[in-house]
Motif scaffolding. Structure first.
Motif, PDB file in Angstrom:
ATOM      1  N   MET A   1       0.884  -1.226   0.048  1.00  0.00           N
ATOM      2  CA  MET A   1      -0.191  -0.013   0.103  1.00  0.00           C
ATOM      3  C   MET A   1       0.863   1.308  -0.043  1.00  0.00           C
ATOM      4  O   MET A   1       0.738   2.261  -0.661  1.00  0.00           O
ATOM      5  N   ILE A   2       1.890   1.361   0.934  1.00  0.00           N
ATOM      6  CA  ILE A   2       2.784   2.497   0.615  1.00  0.00           C
ATOM      7  C   ILE A   2       3.434   2.741  -0.409  1.00  0.00           C
ATOM      8  O   ILE A   2       3.797   3.846  -1.032  1.00  0.00           O
ATOM      9  N   LYS A   3       4.061   1.522  -1.021  1.00  0.00           N
ATOM     10  CA  LYS A   3       4.591   1.537  -2.478  1.00  0.00           C
ATOM     11  C   LYS A   3       3.605   2.144  -3.442  1.00  0.00           C
ATOM     12  O   LYS A   3       4.088   2.920  -4.242  1.00  0.00           O
ATOM     13  N   THR A   4       2.262   1.787  -3.204  1.00  0.00           N
ATOM     14  CA  THR A   4       1.320   2.359  -4.368  1.00  0.00           C
ATOM     15  C   THR A   4       1.446   3.896  -4.167  1.00  0.00           C
ATOM     16  O   THR A   4       1.268   4.642  -4.985  1.00  0.00           O
ATOM     17  N   MET A   5       1.136   4.280  -3.017  1.00  0.00           N
ATOM     18  CA  MET A   5       1.101   5.760  -2.675  1.00  0.00           C
ATOM     19  C   MET A   5       2.479   6.392  -3.282  1.00  0.00           C
ATOM     20  O   MET A   5       2.322   7.523  -3.768  1.00  0.00           O
ATOM     21  N   LEU A   6       3.626   5.797  -3.008  1.00  0.00           N
ATOM     22  CA  LEU A   6       4.714   6.482  -3.495  1.00  0.00           C
ATOM     23  C   LEU A   6       4.945   6.589  -4.834  1.00  0.00           C
ATOM     24  O   LEU A   6       5.191   7.639  -5.488  1.00  0.00           O
ATOM     25  N   ASP A   7       4.434   5.473  -5.705  1.00  0.00           N
ATOM     26  CA  ASP A   7       4.210   5.522  -7.174  1.00  0.00           C
ATOM     27  C   ASP A   7       3.386   6.583  -7.544  1.00  0.00           C
ATOM     28  O   ASP A   7       3.902   7.292  -8.709  1.00  0.00           O
ATOM     29  N   ASN A   8       2.290   6.566  -6.725  1.00  0.00           N
ATOM     30  CA  ASN A   8       1.376   7.494  -7.346  1.00  0.00           C
ATOM     31  C   ASN A   8       1.659   9.135  -7.238  1.00  0.00           C
ATOM     32  O   ASN A   8       1.548   9.537  -8.053  1.00  0.00           O
ATOM     33  N   ASN A   9       2.261   9.528  -6.055  1.00  0.00           N
ATOM     34  CA  ASN A   9       2.903  10.572  -5.858  1.00  0.00           C
ATOM     35  C   ASN A   9       4.136  11.040  -6.651  1.00  0.00           C
ATOM     36  O   ASN A   9       4.286  11.923  -7.283  1.00  0.00           O
ATOM     37  N   PHE A  10       4.858  10.020  -7.275  1.00  0.00           N
ATOM     38  CA  PHE A  10       5.946  10.168  -8.229  1.00  0.00           C
ATOM     39  C   PHE A  10       5.120  10.382  -9.662  1.00  0.00           C
ATOM     40  O   PHE A  10       5.919  11.424 -10.186  1.00  0.00           O
ATOM     41  N   VAL A  11       4.325   9.823  -9.852  1.00  0.00           N
ATOM     42  CA  VAL A  11       3.711   9.978 -11.224  1.00  0.00           C
ATOM     43  C   VAL A  11       2.922  11.363 -11.298  1.00  0.00           C
ATOM     44  O   VAL A  11       3.080  12.185 -12.232  1.00  0.00           O
ATOM     45  N   ARG A  12       2.432  11.823 -10.057  1.00  0.00           N
ATOM     46  CA  ARG A  12       1.947  13.083 -10.181  1.00  0.00           C
ATOM     47  C   ARG A  12       2.873  14.259  -9.920  1.00  0.00           C
ATOM     48  O   ARG A  12       2.667  15.320 -10.478  1.00  0.00           O
ATOM     49  N   ILE A  13       4.155  13.994  -9.681  1.00  0.00           N
ATOM     50  CA  ILE A  13       5.169  15.136  -9.652  1.00  0.00           C
ATOM     51  C   ILE A  13       5.575  14.970 -11.024  1.00  0.00           C
ATOM     52  O   ILE A  13       5.816  16.206 -11.426  1.00  0.00           O
ATOM     53  N   LEU A  14       5.968  13.961 -11.601  1.00  0.00           N
ATOM     54  CA  LEU A  14       6.507  13.988 -13.077  1.00  0.00           C
ATOM     55  C   LEU A  14       5.340  14.724 -14.054  1.00  0.00           C
ATOM     56  O   LEU A  14       5.988  15.532 -14.767  1.00  0.00           O
ATOM     57  N   LYS A  15       4.088  14.422 -13.715  1.00  0.00           N
ATOM     58  CA  LYS A  15       3.085  15.062 -14.578  1.00  0.00           C
ATOM     59  C   LYS A  15       3.125  16.434 -14.450  1.00  0.00           C
ATOM     60  O   LYS A  15       2.995  17.145 -15.408  1.00  0.00           O
ATOM     61  N   GLY A  16       3.385  17.157 -13.188  1.00  0.00           N
ATOM     62  CA  GLY A  16       3.288  18.392 -12.718  1.00  0.00           C
ATOM     63  C   GLY A  16       4.639  19.210 -13.420  1.00  0.00           C
ATOM     64  O   GLY A  16       4.559  20.069 -14.001  1.00  0.00           O
TER      65      GLY A  16
END
Length: 65
Positions: A1-16
């Protein structure tokens, strides 16, 4: 679950970063064309760059997702 949150945040940062970079590139390109083909002085470069940077940052901040 934590890995999924980190991956999601990483994708959001790259998108931004990508969206802000694209907006900055397009606006600077438009400004460079205006600067080349009109009589706008070169003393407008610094304020316009600051304005373009602020616009690109704010554009990503107001994404509805």
């Amino acid at each position: 679950m934590i890995k999924t949150m980190l991956d999601n945040n990483f994708v959001r940062i790259l998108k931004g970063i990508a969206i802000s970079g694209i907006i900055t590139f397009v606006l600077l390109f438009i400004y460079s064309i205006i600067l080349t083909y009109t009589n706008i002085g070169e003393n407008t470069i610094a304020p316009v760059i600051i304005l373009i940077t602020a616009v690109s940052i704010l554009a990503r901040k107001y994404d509805k997702r």
